[in-house]
Design a protein around this motif. Structure first.
Motif, short mmCIF file in Angstrom:
data_model
loop_
_atom_site.label_atom_id
_atom_site.label_comp_id
_atom_site.label_asym_id
_atom_site.label_seq_id
_atom_site.Cartn_x
_atom_site.Cartn_y
_atom_site.Cartn_z
N ARG A 2 0.83 -1.21 0.00
CA ARG A 2 0.00 0.00 0.00
C ARG A 2 0.86 1.26 0.00
NH1 ARG A 2 -5.42 -0.89 3.73
NH2 ARG A 2 -6.24 -2.66 2.52
N THR A 3 1.96 1.21 0.71
CA THR A 3 2.85 2.37 0.74
C THR A 3 3.38 2.68 -0.65
OG1 THR A 3 3.54 1.86 3.02
CG2 THR A 3 4.95 3.33 1.74
N ILE A 4 3.85 1.65 -1.34
CA ILE A 4 4.39 1.84 -2.70
C ILE A 4 3.28 2.27 -3.66
CG2 ILE A 4 5.48 0.69 -4.66
CD1 ILE A 4 6.89 -1.14 -2.61
N PHE A 5 2.12 1.59 -3.56
CA PHE A 5 1.01 1.91 -4.46
C PHE A 5 0.53 3.35 -4.26
CE2 PHE A 5 -3.58 2.36 -4.99
CZ PHE A 5 -3.72 2.06 -6.35
N LEU A 6 0.32 3.75 -2.99
CA LEU A 6 -0.19 5.09 -2.70
C LEU A 6 0.83 6.16 -3.06
CD1 LEU A 6 -2.05 4.44 0.67
CD2 LEU A 6 -3.07 5.00 -1.54
N TYR A 7 2.11 5.81 -2.94
CA TYR A 7 3.15 6.78 -3.33
C TYR A 7 2.99 7.15 -4.81
CZ TYR A 7 7.72 8.59 -4.67
OH TYR A 7 8.73 9.36 -5.20
N PHE A 8 2.93 6.14 -5.65
CA PHE A 8 2.82 6.40 -7.09
C PHE A 8 1.42 6.91 -7.47
CE2 PHE A 8 6.46 3.48 -7.04
CZ PHE A 8 7.35 4.21 -7.84
N PHE A 9 0.40 6.45 -6.75
CA PHE A 9 -0.96 6.91 -7.05
C PHE A 9 -1.12 8.39 -6.72
CE2 PHE A 9 -5.42 7.45 -5.58
CZ PHE A 9 -6.04 7.30 -6.81
N ILE A 10 -0.65 8.80 -5.54
CA ILE A 10 -0.74 10.21 -5.15
C ILE A 10 0.15 11.06 -6.04
CG2 ILE A 10 -0.25 11.85 -3.30
CD1 ILE A 10 -1.13 9.74 -1.31
N LEU A 11 1.30 10.52 -6.44
CA LEU A 11 2.19 11.23 -7.36
C LEU A 11 1.45 11.52 -8.68
CD1 LEU A 11 5.15 12.26 -7.54
CD2 LEU A 11 5.70 10.11 -8.67
N LEU A 12 0.71 10.52 -9.15
CA LEU A 12 -0.07 10.70 -10.38
C LEU A 12 -1.17 11.73 -10.19
CD1 LEU A 12 -0.85 9.80 -13.26
CD2 LEU A 12 -2.23 7.99 -12.23
N VAL A 13 -1.85 11.67 -9.04
CA VAL A 13 -2.93 12.62 -8.75
C VAL A 13 -2.40 14.05 -8.70
CG1 VAL A 13 -4.56 13.38 -6.97
CG2 VAL A 13 -4.40 10.96 -7.56
N LEU A 14 -1.27 14.24 -8.03
CA LEU A 14 -0.67 15.57 -7.95
C LEU A 14 -0.24 16.07 -9.32
CD1 LEU A 14 1.49 15.25 -4.70
CD2 LEU A 14 -0.77 16.26 -4.97
N ARG A 15 0.21 15.14 -10.16
CA ARG A 15 0.59 15.50 -11.52
C ARG A 15 -0.62 16.01 -12.31
NH1 ARG A 15 4.75 17.28 -14.58
NH2 ARG A 15 4.76 16.37 -16.66
N VAL A 16 -1.74 15.33 -12.12
CA VAL A 16 -2.98 15.74 -12.80
C VAL A 16 -3.44 17.11 -12.29
CG1 VAL A 16 -5.42 15.18 -13.16
CG2 VAL A 16 -3.69 13.37 -13.25
N MET A 17 -3.25 17.37 -11.01
CA MET A 17 -3.67 18.64 -10.42
C MET A 17 -2.93 19.82 -11.02
SD MET A 17 -4.20 17.87 -6.37
CE MET A 17 -5.53 16.83 -5.78
N GLY A 18 -1.71 19.59 -11.51
CA GLY A 18 -0.96 20.68 -12.13
C GLY A 18 0.23 21.08 -11.31
#
Length: 213
Positions: A10-26
């Motif tokens: 979960r730590t690894i998954f959420l790291y990359f998932f949140i990274l992707l979300v922040l990327r989408v946010m701009g």
């Protein structure tokens, strides 16, 4: 052992998932984050922390709130892009802390900004005396923008998205009618056609909205 594997995944998954979300946010610099951005990031961090701490909680229960936060942030960003009034309500407007060497005591009190904060930021910009400052603005990000030359005007939008910014024209020292008259001389007959207008180095600079170019 099974819980440790779940926590690690979960730590690894959420790291990359949140990274992707922040990327989408701009792209936004940390110092330029608005209030809405900070709220979204705090909630997002708390949700992710709860998912990592409790392996029995379904991962979907974490992913869904983060996706909802992403949608909220994108919607508010779009509204902010289209509405100056909404931007002012959420992020606020720059405040004049110093004008022509005079500290604006009432404005500092209104912003709950003390002299220690002011002097610290002046020192960080190698300003030796308040008397050297022609304008100092406390930006919505909390940074202090300082101007020390009398012939340098701060860049303020006198017109933003077709709307006159009366507070800004008062700061620059230009009357509304003077602004309208000068734009008329430049061939602008409808202020609503203007994307932005500023007063720089003694001249009015403007850009029309795309549909009127």
């Amino acid at each position: 052992m099974n819980d440790l594997l779940i926590i690690g995944f979960r730590t690894i998954f959420l790291y990359f998932f949140i990274l992707l979300v922040l990327r989408v946010m701009g792209k936004r610099e940390v110092g330029e984050l608005g209030i809405l951005d900070v709220v979204v990031f705090i909630i997002m961090a708390e949700v992710a922390a709860m998912a990592i701490e409790d392996p029995k909680n379904k991962l979907f229960h974490t992913v869904l709130p983060i996706l909802l936060l992403l949608v909220i942030q994108l919607i508010t960003s779009y509204i902010s892009l289209k509405s100056k009034r909404f931007r002012d309500i959420v992020d606020g407007d720059p405040s004049v802390m110093i004008r022509n060497g005079i500290i604006m005591e009432d404005e500092m009190r209104r912003q709950r900004y003390n002299l220690d904060d002011l002097f610290q930021q002046l020192r960080e910009q190698q300003i030796g005396s308040v008397r050297e400052v022609t304008f100092a603005f406390l930006e919505p990000s909390g940074n202090l923008s300082v101007f020390t030359k009398e012939d340098t005007q701060p860049v303020l939008a006198l017109i933003s998205d077709g709307v006159i910014q009366y507070r800004h024209i008062a700061i620059v020292g230009i009357g509304e009618q003077q602004l309208i008259d000068e734009l008329t001389k430049l061939g602008i007959n409808d202020i609503k056609h203007i994307f932005y207008c500023s007063y720089e180095k003694g001249k009015f600079q403007y850009q029309l909205k795309e549909e009127f170019q």
